[in-house]
Design an enzyme around this catalytic site. Structure first.
Site, PDB file in Angstrom:
ATOM      1  N   HIS A 209      29.303  10.548 -27.515  1.00 49.54           N
ATOM      2  CA  HIS A 209      29.110  11.714 -28.568  1.00 49.54           C
ATOM      3  C   HIS A 209      29.878  10.435 -29.386  1.00 49.54           C
ATOM      4  O   HIS A 209      30.007  10.742 -30.687  1.00 49.54           O
ATOM      5  CB  HIS A 209      30.849  12.624 -28.504  1.00 49.54           C
ATOM      6  N   GLU A 350      27.551  21.346 -39.534  1.00 48.96           N
ATOM      7  CA  GLU A 350      28.263  19.960 -39.465  1.00 48.96           C
ATOM      8  C   GLU A 350      29.132  19.727 -40.991  1.00 48.96           C
ATOM      9  O   GLU A 350      29.737  18.964 -40.720  1.00 48.96           O
ATOM     10  CB  GLU A 350      27.645  19.405 -39.424  1.00 48.96           C
ATOM     11  N   HIS A 365      32.190  24.027 -38.946  1.00 48.20           N
ATOM     12  CA  HIS A 365      32.751  23.238 -38.083  1.00 48.20           C
ATOM     13  C   HIS A 365      34.012  22.451 -37.495  1.00 48.20           C
ATOM     14  O   HIS A 365      34.239  22.269 -36.431  1.00 48.20           O
ATOM     15  CB  HIS A 365      31.088  22.881 -37.631  1.00 48.20           C
TER      16      HIS A 365
END
Length: 684
Positions: A209, A350, A365
């Site tokens: 990630h 995003e 987000h």
């Protein structure tokens, strides 16, 4: 000084990042101009350098260059936490990235970086330098250390560091023993969610990630943000994370993760991370059960956002999906079509700088992460830092990450549900029929995956500041699986050689109650296992594909790559590939855990027409062995189809189950995932 030497010197800046530059780093002694030394150490730098220098260290003399203006960047203190979800921090990182990108050459960059090193927040410095090194043409071959080596505090229980420092101080090099981390150290079995803590807290997943967001920053200018289909890739990579997490939950007798849609109700999941920031010298705050999201007002970070703002942004995005278009900043309409719509929506969700209208659609987000991360102190009355969900590096440890991203993914699925359904003719590949598929695992029955526990060691010494040099290892336990292969039989009845793309997915065979799936529920549970090109001669073809060749994963050795070992030759194509490919999903988690009696799953294989899939580009020298979740360095995403195809859309009329969805170029194989509760000791 050769270019290779300069690149090696840049890597040394990752060594013990909070120590000043005049301390030896990676056996290099940096001699910096006097004006580079901070006021705190101006009178003692030479003395300290001489006292702590190593006899075998290489002297690196840094040239004096015109110094950049760091005034804005220094508004983030050296001992503060850093989060790319905080807009102020994103802006500061973009400024520093651009300073590093504008350096004339690597030697100039090294000098600027040495000046910034002792002044800028260490988390911010390492992030900005890493993004710049990945995106500069003259440094892209540089092998960037993984973050476990630089900031092990983001991955290991704080008790590890006191034990590690004792080991480094008292025990001679060569006699030190690995510090073992218990598999169950953040909660007990009384906590239901702890059943999948081994997966959420896996070092490889959290490194993945971190690296994904390093390769795909949200800000920093077009050179680092404008990448082919990056908004769509944000959607797909995170959709797959949620699907894999749900698969893992099924293997542990847990139901699918619930979407976080009630933003004013209590959150039942608690999380106590047991992590301390060695830079901020503060513990990551816990979240107790039944806390609620509240309006944020954090003056020190310039954060002010209300839950009502989030609701407005959400509703505007849903309205855009219903209308089929979004409104750009200049007032023009951009259609959300079946080719680019998902990419536009991904950039909006995003809220990268590629978003067509950040002001209208907001930062849904990112501020969701922030609201959850400050839930314990939303108005900064107690000056508490953010929790682990507020940091890309640690966010996946927290159960609430998956509830939030289940909601985020549902927004994308609302859009996918509005697209035209694939017809059987669109899905089929005339003349190509898959007649059989099976999975081969050594010493196991056909169509059986096998998983087990593996212990591995990682060196954290480069991230432990102000200690004697030398390795100190941490031993952790993680899931792994036996290597396996797919054997696929395909019949080509066409007039000649045919080319295709083989797509392999895996999903639970039933829902959490043991009931058969409806296709539109099962399709979002499929996890991609592999995707590759095949050439089919006339007649029967047998395709064998090893699990280690997966387009989704990177090898264990690359996930936990070391600064000094397994390093390709300087200047080689392999070194460039090695660096970018740190982004892939960890191979040891390719297969879900399974159960001792064999978790029932379904393997789906499809061969689509390569003429409709191919993207014309030269991939020589590019990283593309983990392309499914990470794309290709400097190129286009190497599959023209929508990501997740053919499961990215609702099924055609009548195809209410997977079997009814199938066309001749597809096949499903029932299989089992058997878990053995044994632990394999570390590799030699």
């Amino acid at each position: 000084m050769s270019n290779t030497a300069v690149l090696n010197d840049l890597v040394a800046l990752y060594d013990r990042p909070t120590e000043p530059m005049f301390r030896v780093k990676a056996k290099k002694s940096f001699k910096v101009p006097k004006e580079y030394v901070t006021d705190r150490f101006k009178n003692v730098a030479v003395e300290i350098s001489n006292r702590f220098g190593e006899d075998d260290s290489e002297t690196v003399t840094i040239d004096s260059v015109p110094l950049p203006d760091l005034a804005d960047i220094l508004t983030l203190g050296r001992e503060e936490n850093f989060s790319l979800f905080i807009p102020k921090h994103r802006n500061l990182s973009a400024k520093l990235i651009n300073i590093f990108l504008q350096a004339e050459n690597p030697k100039h960059l090294l000098s600027i970086a040495c000046y910034a090193h002792d002044r800028v927040n260490p988390y911010l410095f390492i992030y900005a330098l890493s993004v710049a090194l990945i995106h500069r043409k003259d440094t892209k071959s540089l092998k960037i250390p993984n973050q476990i080596q630089t900031f092990p505090d983001k991955y290991f229980d704080s008790q590890v560091f006191s034990q590690g420092k004792e080991e480094m101080t008292v025990v001679p090099q060569g006699l030190r023993r690995p510090i073992e981390i218990p598999r169950d150290y953040t909660a007990s079995d009384l906590e239901e969610e702890h059943r999948v803590a081994y997966w959420r807290e896996d070092l490889g997943i959290n490194l993945h990630h971190w690296h994904w967001h390093l390769v795909y920053p949200t800000d920093g200018g077009e050179i680092v943000t404008k990448k082919d289909r990056r908004g769509e890739l944000f959607y797909y990579s995170h959709q797959q994370i949620v699907a894999r997490y749900n698969f893992e939950r099924f293997c542990n007798a847990l139901k699918r993760v619930e979407r976080l849609t009630d933003w004013q109700g209590p959150i039942k999941e608690a999380y106590f991370p047991k992590l301390d920031s060695l830079v901020a010298k503060r513990a990551y705050p816990a979240r107790v059960q039944d806390m609620t999201m509240q309006d944020l007002d954090i003056p020190g970070q310039n954060i002010k956002v209300d839950v009502d703002d989030m609701i407005r942004w959400r509703d505007r995005i849903y309205r855009a999906i219903a209308d089929g278009f979004i409104t750009a900043t200049n007032g023009s309409k951009m259609n959300l079509d079946d080719v680019t719509g998902i990419d536009i929506l991904g950039n909006i969700m995003e809220s990268s700088e590629l978003s067509p209208n950040r002001q209208l659609y907001g930062n849904l987000h990112g501020f969701g992460h922030l609201m959850l991360s400050y839930i314990h102190d939303p108005r900064s009355h107690h000056l508490e830092p953010f929790g682990v969900i507020g940091d890309f590096t640690t966010a996946m440890r927290d159960p609430i990450f998956y509830r939030w991203h289940a909601f985020v993914d549902d927004v994308f699925q609302q859009f996918n549900g509005s697209l035209p359904r694939y017809t059987a003719e669109q899905l089929d590949y005339a003349g190509v029929q898959i007649t059989d598929v099976n999975i081969k695992t050594p010493n196991a029955p056909d169509n059986e995956f096998r998983t087990f526990w593996q212990q591995s060691d990682v060196d954290m010494s480069r991230g432990v500041d102000f200690q004697d040099p030398g390795s100190v290892f941490v031993r952790f336990t993680h899931l792994n699986h036996e290597p396996f292969s797919y054997n696929i039989t395909v019949n080509n009845t066409g007039n000649g050689v045919q080319e295709g793309t083989c797509r392999i997915f895996l999903a639970p065979a039933t829902d959490e109650r043991g009931n058969p799936w409806l296709f539109n529920n099962q399709r979002v549970m499929f996890v991609e296992m592999d995707r590759f090109k095949v050439t089919l001669r006339q007649g029967q073809n047998t395709i064998t594909r090893n699990s280690t060749q997966s387009s989704v994963t990177i090898p264990f050795e690359r996930t936990f790559r070391d600064l000094d070992t397994n390093r390709p030759a300087e200047g080689s194509e392999e070194l460039d590939i090695f660096n970018f490919c740190g982004c892939g999903w960890p191979h040891h988690l390719l297969v879900p855990k399974g159960t001792p009696d064999g978790f029932k799953a379904q393997l789906f294989v499809m061969i689509s027409n390569y003429a409709d899939d191919k993207v014309e580009q030269d991939l020589s020298g590019s990283c593309n062995d983990a392309e499914s979740y990470c794309g290709v360095r400097g190129g286009k995403y190497p599959d023209k189809r929508p990501m997740g195809y053919p499961f990215n859309r609702v099924a055609r009329q009548g195809a209410d189950t997977l079997q009814r969805f199938l066309t001749g170029n597809m096949i499903v194989q029932n299989c089992r995932i058997v878990h053995s509760d044994r632990t394999v000791r570390p590799r030699s």
